[in-house]
Design an enzyme around this catalytic site. Structure first.
Site, PDB file in Angstrom:
ATOM      1  N   PHE A 154       0.808  -1.220   0.000  1.00  0.00           N
ATOM      2  CA  PHE A 154       0.000   0.000   0.000  1.00  0.00           C
ATOM      3  C   PHE A 154       0.837   1.264   0.000  1.00  0.00           C
ATOM      4  O   PHE A 154       0.351   2.323  -0.395  1.00  0.00           O
ATOM      5  CB  PHE A 154      -0.913   0.025   1.238  1.00  0.00           C
ATOM      6  CG  PHE A 154      -0.176   0.267   2.535  1.00  0.00           C
ATOM      7  CD1 PHE A 154       0.131   1.561   2.950  1.00  0.00           C
ATOM      8  CD2 PHE A 154       0.220  -0.789   3.349  1.00  0.00           C
ATOM      9  CE1 PHE A 154       0.820   1.787   4.131  1.00  0.00           C
ATOM     10  CE2 PHE A 154       0.918  -0.573   4.524  1.00  0.00           C
ATOM     11  CZ  PHE A 154       1.214   0.720   4.913  1.00  0.00           C
ATOM     12  N   LYS A 178      -1.382  -8.010  -8.596  1.00  0.00           N
ATOM     13  CA  LYS A 178      -2.207  -7.972  -7.389  1.00  0.00           C
ATOM     14  C   LYS A 178      -1.659  -6.859  -6.501  1.00  0.00           C
ATOM     15  O   LYS A 178      -0.606  -7.006  -5.897  1.00  0.00           O
ATOM     16  CB  LYS A 178      -2.158  -9.315  -6.661  1.00  0.00           C
ATOM     17  CG  LYS A 178      -3.106  -9.411  -5.451  1.00  0.00           C
ATOM     18  CD  LYS A 178      -2.418  -8.978  -4.186  1.00  0.00           C
ATOM     19  CE  LYS A 178      -3.327  -9.085  -2.981  1.00  0.00           C
ATOM     20  NZ  LYS A 178      -3.212  -7.973  -2.049  1.00  0.00           N
ATOM     21  N   GLU A 181      -5.017  -4.417  -1.266  1.00  0.00           N
ATOM     22  CA  GLU A 181      -6.445  -4.149  -1.166  1.00  0.00           C
ATOM     23  C   GLU A 181      -6.718  -2.843  -0.410  1.00  0.00           C
ATOM     24  O   GLU A 181      -7.841  -2.340  -0.405  1.00  0.00           O
ATOM     25  CB  GLU A 181      -7.161  -5.313  -0.480  1.00  0.00           C
ATOM     26  CG  GLU A 181      -6.752  -5.596   0.945  1.00  0.00           C
ATOM     27  CD  GLU A 181      -5.545  -6.522   1.066  1.00  0.00           C
ATOM     28  OE1 GLU A 181      -5.424  -7.193   2.109  1.00  0.00           O
ATOM     29  OE2 GLU A 181      -4.710  -6.564   0.137  1.00  0.00           O
ATOM     30  N   ARG A 182      -5.681  -2.285   0.214  1.00  0.00           N
ATOM     31  CA  ARG A 182      -5.842  -1.012   0.924  1.00  0.00           C
ATOM     32  C   ARG A 182      -5.772   0.190  -0.019  1.00  0.00           C
ATOM     33  O   ARG A 182      -6.231   1.277   0.334  1.00  0.00           O
ATOM     34  CB  ARG A 182      -4.764  -0.884   2.008  1.00  0.00           C
ATOM     35  CG  ARG A 182      -4.884  -1.938   3.097  1.00  0.00           C
ATOM     36  CD  ARG A 182      -3.725  -1.849   4.061  1.00  0.00           C
ATOM     37  NE  ARG A 182      -3.885  -2.759   5.190  1.00  0.00           N
ATOM     38  CZ  ARG A 182      -3.022  -2.864   6.192  1.00  0.00           C
ATOM     39  NH1 ARG A 182      -1.936  -2.112   6.203  1.00  0.00           N
ATOM     40  NH2 ARG A 182      -3.231  -3.708   7.178  1.00  0.00           N
ATOM     41  N   SER A 231       6.125  -6.721   3.919  1.00  0.00           N
ATOM     42  CA  SER A 231       6.741  -6.941   5.221  1.00  0.00           C
ATOM     43  C   SER A 231       7.601  -8.201   5.223  1.00  0.00           C
ATOM     44  O   SER A 231       7.433  -9.096   4.381  1.00  0.00           O
ATOM     45  CB  SER A 231       5.662  -7.057   6.301  1.00  0.00           C
ATOM     46  OG  SER A 231       4.895  -8.237   6.098  1.00  0.00           O
ATOM     47  N   CYS A 286       9.982   1.610   3.281  1.00  0.00           N
ATOM     48  CA  CYS A 286      11.043   0.693   3.689  1.00  0.00           C
ATOM     49  C   CYS A 286      12.420   1.334   3.658  1.00  0.00           C
ATOM     50  O   CYS A 286      13.394   0.715   4.081  1.00  0.00           O
ATOM     51  CB  CYS A 286      11.029  -0.563   2.817  1.00  0.00           C
ATOM     52  SG  CYS A 286      11.480  -0.253   1.100  1.00  0.00           S
ATOM     53  N   GLU A 386      10.490  -3.402  12.798  1.00  0.00           N
ATOM     54  CA  GLU A 386      10.057  -2.399  11.828  1.00  0.00           C
ATOM     55  C   GLU A 386       8.691  -1.876  12.276  1.00  0.00           C
ATOM     56  O   GLU A 386       7.702  -2.616  12.272  1.00  0.00           O
ATOM     57  CB  GLU A 386       9.961  -2.998  10.432  1.00  0.00           C
ATOM     58  CG  GLU A 386       9.537  -1.981   9.386  1.00  0.00           C
ATOM     59  CD  GLU A 386       9.438  -2.556   7.986  1.00  0.00           C
ATOM     60  OE1 GLU A 386       9.877  -1.885   7.041  1.00  0.00           O
ATOM     61  OE2 GLU A 386       8.916  -3.683   7.843  1.00  0.00           O
TER      62      GLU A 386
END
Length: 486
Positions: A154, A178, A181-182, A231, A286, A386
């Site tokens: 996202f 893909k 979805e956020r 992540s 990141c 993180e």
């Protein structure tokens, strides 16, 4: 175009917008207000299979299109992205929350990735050596590998997808995307513009959803390679599951990026650099600086200036140009971040700037302000994990050697920065730090798209990274030809 209507997001398969065959949906809120702006389908396996079938059929013809012709399509796409960059930035701010300034910067970095993809004819060239033995020539040829897939996060809904599908498609592959979805709205617009550029149907397919889509991609026998950014736990899962099913996988994972501040640094520029790296994009990137290792000799002065400047930062809706820190992506993430701040206090760190205390005028969004801890050590969760938020930990060290040792003790090794005016210090840092991307007086050492982007240790799973020649090699297979003619 941004509207006030609540949108029902669709998949894009074989050149058409289609409803998911599933019934599950997830609400997509504006992170700055909490108000619902869309509903995204949580597509089932059947939707992925249809997308793969379309991509597989398209590959038969697309892979045979001359390489320069594929690049010409991308030039058209590049032009459309440039013409619509203001709209694209606004969509990012609407669904992701980052400030419009940060979103505009992301759009530009995405465009740069497409610029790289347009140079594919040069990057795909093989090698040849005549007369390797008497009358025998040797050569290496690069070919597309088939249907490939990308799973993106996202936090950079434009830049990261554009790292993947333009380069893969320029290499002659077809693609199943893909996205998170956020943040589904920007993905829709990217696909719309892609087909406006004249690409054949089925070359790029978009399947919205969650874990079921991920698993279907990883297990589908017709997908040859998977690119992932996200992540560390999910990256590890994607790498292990994908490779178990015979796929090439590049999985870019988490980070705990350190910056070492030396006494000979330019103090003003260093403070502004750390603020920009730690708190822009709400720390949800990141390559954000999340730990500063400051040498004792300059620590008090550096911290005093850093705290004073950080307290000036405004928090709020990213569409307000006065705001520097926007909302976090979801309420659940906000609660997670608040938990880390509370744990830092409980573990004995000194809270110098408390992001829990923000102006009530920011409204109902998922806001956490810039946060700074001093007196942090390696036993604390705020140093180890993180957090993915505007939370900065300060560790005081006696010298460069101790700063490097501290940095290298992290399980992550994505990026690292040194602030110094001493060339020897910079050289020592460069040669001894364990990180994939290194900055010397560069606040966010994320490389341009023609260089590879990847970390080490738990920040990356795979062999070939994304972008640059690594990206071309990942999306192609080579054939070594030895030939003799009589």
């Amino acid at each position: 175009m941004i509207t006030t209507e609540i949108k029902r997001v669709k998949n894009h398969i074989n050149g058409e917008w289609v409803e998911s065959t599933g019934t599950e949906v997830e609400a997509v809120p504006n992170p700055a207000t909490g108000k619902i702006i869309a509903y995204v389908p949580l597509s089932p396996k059947e939707d992925v299979e249809k997308a793969v079938e379309a991509a597989k059929a398209a590959f038969e013809t697309w892979s045979k299109v001359p390489v320069p012709n594929r690049s010409r399509n991308l030039y058209k796409y590049l032009q459309l992205l440039q013409e619509n960059k203001d709209e694209l930035a606004k969509i990012i701010t609407l669904e992701n929350g980052k400030t419009l300034t940060d979103a505009t910067g992301e759009v530009q970095r995405g465009i740069e990735a497409v610029e790289l993809a347009t140079s594919t004819p040069n990057l795909m060239m093989g090698q040849a050596l005549p007369n390797i033995a008497s009358g025998i020539d040797g050569s290496i040829w690069r070919y597309p590998i088939g249907v490939v897939a990308g799973i993106t996060p996202f936090n950079f809904p434009m830049m990261i997808p554009l790292w993947m599908f333009p380069l893969a498609i320029a290499c002659g592959n077809t693609f199943v995307l893909k996205t998170s979805e956020r943040t589904p709205l920007l993905a829709e617009r990217l696909v719309e513009l892609f087909y406006e550029a004249g690409f054949p149907k089925g070359v790029l397919n978009l399947v919205q959803g969650g874990k079921d889509v991920v698993n279907s991609i990883l297990e589908n026998k017709d997908i040859q390679a998977v690119s992932f950014v996200g992540s560390e736990p999910v990256a590890r899962y994607v790498y292990e599951t994908g490779t178990k099913h015979g796929k090439r996988v590049q999985a870019l994972a988490g980070a705990k990026n350190h910056a070492i501040v030396m006494p000979d640094c330019n103090l003003e520029k260093t403070v502004q650099g750390v603020i920009g790296s730690a708190f822009a994009s709400s720390g949800e990137r990141c390559m954000a600086c999340s730990v500063v290792a400051v040498v004792d000799e300059i620590a008090d002065e550096f911290i005093d200036v850093l705290v004073a400047e950080t307290k000036k930062l405004k928090v709020g809706d990213g569409f307000n140009e006065d705001n520097y820190v926007g909302p976090l992506i979801r309420e659940s993430h906000k609660e997670r971040v608040l938990g880390y701040i509370n744990s830092g206090v409980a573990d004995g760190a000194t809270l110098l700037v408390d992001g829990r205390k923000i102006n009530e005028e920011v409204g109902e969004g998922y806001f956490v302000g810039a946060t700074i801890f001093d007196g942090v050590n390696q036993e604390m969760k705020i140093w180890q994990d993180e957090i993915f938020a505007p939370v900065l930990s300060i560790v005081r060290v006696k010298d460069l050697e101790e700063g490097i040792k501290l940095t290298n003790q992290s399980k992550f090794a994505n990026g690292a920065v040194i602030y110094t005016s001493n060339g020897k210090h910079a050289q020592t840092f460069r040669d001894n730090i364990d990180a994939g991307m290194i900055g010397v007086n560069v606040n966010v050492p994320a490389p341009m798209a023609f260089f590879a982007f990847a970390g080490n240790k738990a920040s990356f799973f795979g062999d070939l990274s994304t972008n640059g020649t690594d990206g071309v090699q990942f999306y192609t297979r080579k054939k070594v030809v030895t030939e003799r003619w009589f």
